[in-house]
Design a protein around this motif. Structure first.
Motif, PDB file in Angstrom:
ATOM      1  N   PHE A 142       8.267   8.925   4.897  1.00 12.79           N
ATOM      2  CA  PHE A 142       6.957   9.567   4.972  1.00 12.79           C
ATOM      3  C   PHE A 142       5.979   8.648   5.685  1.00 12.79           C
ATOM      4  O   PHE A 142       6.073   7.420   5.598  1.00 12.79           O
ATOM      5  N   ASP A 143       5.023   9.260   6.373  1.00 18.76           N
ATOM      6  CA  ASP A 143       3.994   8.511   7.099  1.00 18.76           C
ATOM      7  C   ASP A 143       2.820   8.125   6.204  1.00 18.76           C
ATOM      8  O   ASP A 143       2.184   7.091   6.410  1.00 18.76           O
ATOM      9  N   VAL A 144       2.499   8.989   5.240  1.00 26.76           N
ATOM     10  CA  VAL A 144       1.389   8.755   4.312  1.00 26.76           C
ATOM     11  C   VAL A 144       1.862   9.088   2.908  1.00 26.76           C
ATOM     12  O   VAL A 144       2.468  10.148   2.688  1.00 26.76           O
ATOM     13  N   VAL A 145       1.603   8.193   1.964  1.00 22.93           N
ATOM     14  CA  VAL A 145       1.975   8.425   0.564  1.00 22.93           C
ATOM     15  C   VAL A 145       0.729   8.295  -0.303  1.00 22.93           C
ATOM     16  O   VAL A 145      -0.039   7.329  -0.168  1.00 22.93           O
ATOM     17  N   PHE A 146       0.523   9.281  -1.184  1.00 23.05           N
ATOM     18  CA  PHE A 146      -0.561   9.248  -2.161  1.00 23.05           C
ATOM     19  C   PHE A 146       0.054   8.863  -3.507  1.00 23.05           C
ATOM     20  O   PHE A 146       0.894   9.599  -4.040  1.00 23.05           O
ATOM     21  N   LEU A 147      -0.357   7.737  -4.046  1.00 20.15           N
ATOM     22  CA  LEU A 147       0.254   7.176  -5.245  1.00 20.15           C
ATOM     23  C   LEU A 147      -0.824   7.051  -6.322  1.00 20.15           C
ATOM     24  O   LEU A 147      -1.606   6.109  -6.330  1.00 20.15           O
ATOM     25  N   LEU A 169       9.431   4.986   3.058  1.00 19.98           N
ATOM     26  CA  LEU A 169       8.261   4.706   3.889  1.00 19.98           C
ATOM     27  C   LEU A 169       8.660   4.525   5.349  1.00 19.98           C
ATOM     28  O   LEU A 169       9.521   3.706   5.677  1.00 19.98           O
ATOM     29  N   ALA A 170       8.017   5.287   6.225  1.00 17.50           N
ATOM     30  CA  ALA A 170       8.237   5.132   7.659  1.00 17.50           C
ATOM     31  C   ALA A 170       7.616   3.813   8.120  1.00 17.50           C
ATOM     32  O   ALA A 170       6.732   3.269   7.458  1.00 17.50           O
ATOM     33  N   PRO A 171       8.055   3.280   9.260  1.00 14.38           N
ATOM     34  CA  PRO A 171       7.413   2.077   9.797  1.00 14.38           C
ATOM     35  C   PRO A 171       5.908   2.311   9.974  1.00 14.38           C
ATOM     36  O   PRO A 171       5.488   3.316  10.536  1.00 14.38           O
ATOM     37  N   GLY A 172       5.106   1.375   9.469  1.00 13.69           N
ATOM     38  CA  GLY A 172       3.660   1.510   9.581  1.00 13.69           C
ATOM     39  C   GLY A 172       3.053   2.537   8.654  1.00 13.69           C
ATOM     40  O   GLY A 172       1.886   2.923   8.840  1.00 13.69           O
ATOM     41  N   ALA A 173       3.798   2.986   7.650  1.00 16.20           N
ATOM     42  CA  ALA A 173       3.281   4.000   6.719  1.00 16.20           C
ATOM     43  C   ALA A 173       2.017   3.510   6.028  1.00 16.20           C
ATOM     44  O   ALA A 173       1.833   2.305   5.787  1.00 16.20           O
ATOM     45  N   LEU A 174       1.139   4.445   5.692  1.00 15.69           N
ATOM     46  CA  LEU A 174      -0.062   4.155   4.917  1.00 15.69           C
ATOM     47  C   LEU A 174       0.156   4.620   3.488  1.00 15.69           C
ATOM     48  O   LEU A 174       0.693   5.716   3.261  1.00 15.69           O
ATOM     49  N   ILE A 175      -0.245   3.795   2.529  1.00 19.78           N
ATOM     50  CA  ILE A 175      -0.061   4.114   1.113  1.00 19.78           C
ATOM     51  C   ILE A 175      -1.414   4.048   0.422  1.00 19.78           C
ATOM     52  O   ILE A 175      -2.085   3.000   0.437  1.00 19.78           O
ATOM     53  N   TYR A 176      -1.826   5.176  -0.166  1.00 23.20           N
ATOM     54  CA  TYR A 176      -3.058   5.218  -0.949  1.00 23.20           C
ATOM     55  C   TYR A 176      -2.707   4.980  -2.412  1.00 23.20           C
ATOM     56  O   TYR A 176      -1.807   5.624  -2.959  1.00 23.20           O
ATOM     57  N   PRO A 187       1.837  -6.112  -9.478  1.00 19.82           N
ATOM     58  CA  PRO A 187       2.434  -6.639  -8.249  1.00 19.82           C
ATOM     59  C   PRO A 187       2.985  -5.505  -7.387  1.00 19.82           C
ATOM     60  O   PRO A 187       3.680  -4.625  -7.874  1.00 19.82           O
ATOM     61  N   LEU A 188       2.649  -5.534  -6.116  1.00 17.86           N
ATOM     62  CA  LEU A 188       3.093  -4.522  -5.166  1.00 17.86           C
ATOM     63  C   LEU A 188       4.001  -5.184  -4.131  1.00 17.86           C
ATOM     64  O   LEU A 188       4.004  -6.408  -3.987  1.00 17.86           O
ATOM     65  N   PRO A 189       4.788  -4.398  -3.390  1.00 19.13           N
ATOM     66  CA  PRO A 189       5.713  -4.987  -2.419  1.00 19.13           C
ATOM     67  C   PRO A 189       5.003  -5.909  -1.428  1.00 19.13           C
ATOM     68  O   PRO A 189       3.900  -5.596  -0.945  1.00 19.13           O
ATOM     69  N   PRO A 190       5.596  -7.064  -1.123  1.00 22.13           N
ATOM     70  CA  PRO A 190       4.957  -8.021  -0.206  1.00 22.13           C
ATOM     71  C   PRO A 190       4.641  -7.447   1.165  1.00 22.13           C
ATOM     72  O   PRO A 190       3.722  -7.928   1.844  1.00 22.13           O
ATOM     73  N   ARG A 191       5.396  -6.428   1.595  1.00 13.37           N
ATOM     74  CA  ARG A 191       5.172  -5.861   2.924  1.00 13.37           C
ATOM     75  C   ARG A 191       3.969  -4.929   2.966  1.00 13.37           C
ATOM     76  O   ARG A 191       3.603  -4.458   4.037  1.00 13.37           O
ATOM     77  N   TRP A 192       3.337  -4.663   1.829  1.00 17.39           N
ATOM     78  CA  TRP A 192       2.173  -3.791   1.800  1.00 17.39           C
ATOM     79  C   TRP A 192       0.924  -4.628   2.058  1.00 17.39           C
ATOM     80  O   TRP A 192       0.509  -5.436   1.224  1.00 17.39           O
TER      81      TRP A 192
END
Length: 211
Positions: A142-147, A169-176, A187-192
């Motif tokens: 997904f490109d955008v995730v609402f969490l 998560l797609a490359p460059g995905a945005l996570i709200y 703690p959230l994933p280091p790549r975020w």
């Protein structure tokens, strides 16, 4: 149980889905939100009063979609812990290509089906499922995730880890991410990478990009 796409263009057309409660019954038993922008601007959506749902406030949604801007049109979106569906419906209204709503509450999922049908939504599908079990299934990016899980639950960290580890998560995905302002974030994933953050009352809301 997915809502099939129509071919009449957004937001036209009408899909065949289960009917919700009669309008008079819904009015007495429902809370109401409105869509802020896009093709459905001003439309109202109802969700069950007795469901354990804490909808994202209007001003928070307005700020969020200002942040997202041009990333919404054509995007593939996941509205996890969908509740009222306000975030995903707002995304569809603003031109998202596809939104998957994941909601475990039967009444809330039924109302989401009804709204998508009533508004002739293209690209919306509702999955009545536990969010973590859903994420343990076959992934699609997904490109955008609402969490936006319940504030009192430990679900945020677990859902974030599954989103990252299982390829949602797609490359460059945005996570709200929305959480209780006082409790802070787990703690959230280091790549975020954190892009934006604000607070409205007791609600803390954040935008991350997957780097």
């Amino acid at each position: 149980m997915a809502l099939k796409r129509n071919t009449s263009g957004h937001p036209g057309g009408r899909a065949t889905v289960p009917r919700s409660l009669p309008r008079t019954a819904r009015g007495a038993q429902a809370r109401v939100l409105r869509i802020i922008g896009g093709a459905w601007r001003g439309r109202k959506l109802r969700f069950p009063r007795d469901a354990d749902i804490r909808p994202t406030p209007d001003r928070v949604r307005e700020t969020l979609f200002n942040w997202l801007g041009a990333r919404v049109p054509g995007a593939r979106c996941l509205d996890l812990f969908a509740g009222s569906g306000a975030l995903g419906l707002e995304a569809l209204s603003r031109g998202a290509a596809q939104v998957t709503f994941v909601e475990h509450d039967t009444a809330a999922a039924r109302e989401l089906h009804a709204r998508l049908a009533e508004w002739g939504a293209q690209g919306g599908e509702v999955e009545r499922a536990d969010a973590l079990r859903y994420l343990e299934g076959a992934a699609r990016p997904f490109d955008v995730v609402f969490l936006d899980p319940p504030f009192a639950s430990p679900l945020l960290g677990a859902a974030a880890a599954l989103l990252e580890e299982r390829g949602w998560l797609a490359p460059g995905a945005l996570i709200y991410v929305e959480s209780a302002a006082r409790g802070g974030l787990p703690p959230l994933p280091p790549r975020w990478a954190a892009l934006k953050a604000k607070q409205a009352g007791e609600v803390g809301y954040h935008l991350f990009a997957r780097t």
